[in-house]
Write an enzyme that holds these catalytic residues in place. Sequence first.
Site, mmCIF file in Angstrom:
data_model
loop_
_atom_site.group_PDB
_atom_site.id
_atom_site.type_symbol
_atom_site.label_atom_id
_atom_site.label_comp_id
_atom_site.label_asym_id
_atom_site.label_seq_id
_atom_site.Cartn_x
_atom_site.Cartn_y
_atom_site.Cartn_z
ATOM 1 N N ARG A 117 0.833 -1.202 0.000
ATOM 2 C CA ARG A 117 0.000 0.000 0.000
ATOM 3 C C ARG A 117 0.873 1.258 0.000
ATOM 4 O O ARG A 117 0.571 2.239 0.670
ATOM 5 C CB ARG A 117 -0.947 0.015 1.208
ATOM 6 C CG ARG A 117 -1.878 -1.193 1.297
ATOM 7 C CD ARG A 117 -2.862 -1.261 0.132
ATOM 8 N NE ARG A 117 -3.729 -2.419 0.303
ATOM 9 C CZ ARG A 117 -3.448 -3.625 -0.170
ATOM 10 N NH1 ARG A 117 -2.322 -3.822 -0.862
ATOM 11 N NH2 ARG A 117 -4.280 -4.630 -0.006
ATOM 12 N N SER A 167 -11.308 -0.538 2.953
ATOM 13 C CA SER A 167 -10.484 -0.909 4.098
ATOM 14 C C SER A 167 -9.792 0.338 4.648
ATOM 15 O O SER A 167 -9.036 0.991 3.932
ATOM 16 C CB SER A 167 -9.438 -1.956 3.696
ATOM 17 O OG SER A 167 -10.072 -3.132 3.261
ATOM 18 N N GLU A 174 -5.184 3.720 5.872
ATOM 19 C CA GLU A 174 -4.903 3.706 4.434
ATOM 20 C C GLU A 174 -5.253 5.055 3.796
ATOM 21 O O GLU A 174 -4.468 5.573 3.007
ATOM 22 C CB GLU A 174 -5.674 2.585 3.737
ATOM 23 C CG GLU A 174 -5.114 1.203 4.006
ATOM 24 C CD GLU A 174 -5.621 0.164 2.997
ATOM 25 O OE1 GLU A 174 -5.992 0.570 1.881
ATOM 26 O OE2 GLU A 174 -5.633 -1.031 3.332
#
Length: 342
Positions: free
Chosen positions: A168, A242, A338
């Site tokens: 990520r 998420s 995130e």
Amino acid sequence: MHPDLAIERNFPLVSLNTFGIDARAQYYVRVESLADLRAALADPALAALPRLLLGGGSNIVLTGDYAGLVLHMATRGIAATAGDAGTTYVRAAAGESWHGLVEWTLARGLGGLENLALIPGTVGAAPIQNIGAYGVEMRDYFHSLRVFDCASGATFEMDAGACRFGYRDSIFKHADGQGLVIVDVTFALPAQWRANLRYAELAQALAEQGGAAPTPRQVADTVIAIRRRKLPDPAVVGNAGSFFKNPVVSRAQCQALLQTYPTLVHHAQPDGSEKLAAGWLIDQCGWKGKSLGPAGVYPKQALVLVNNGGASGADISRLAQAIQQDVQARYGVLLAPEPVFV
């Protein structure tokens, strides 16, 4: 201001972020071409302002009105060319829908991106986050991308090494990549495709369907069904997918946690570290289905924070911090968000 550029003032962003947070931009430009981008950044009045690049708005939390210039990447175009050994190169403009690109490849019998079906956002945002799902990351089929350098006004290509992809992560989330605007992205899709069924839930769902080896279309349809069953539709319930990264810890720390929490969900990594399931940690702390004001945790998936109606960026931030504090107090692990807070 540039005479040929459509510049909006006090522009509402509520429909341009998947959390559905009601915020406004001081200035807004819809970028439909590289020429639009050049014009916006060549304008002295606009170039001096703080700048926010916005794609599908699926990975941001707006903490208030944006005092600066929002550049909304809305470029379009997808094309395929034949490469060596049967590889197909697919180049897509940054403003294209990510899921739209996946569907475009599937419609032409091209496999590779099917595990990443239904991920919200745009093509240009995918490399920034190195999006991933069901055992596949974007970098697995990445070839190159083209960027516009805001400082020099030049455009140039970057390969995977230059993009510094991680979990990520990429160069675009760090200081030396902040002035680079992704214009388009090229993927290398294989001639000899094989289904990636490393993710147990996906493999089981396909096995239950029976039949021969699955096609890319069947894998994508199964991924879509799983995602729709587990995750809320941003058009119905505001969310950014998420919310926390799965934390990576040392093997020693994981083993120590297993002594106290033997059901801890963990996955060994190639470098010897262990990746923990953030959703499991949050669930064990009792947050699944609970709310803190108008912000809450989705009842079907503890990894997803939702806007239950009228939530501000501050509400989302307050909930995220409360979850982080509980997880760290119990497990000694700090969860990292995130989405980017703006």
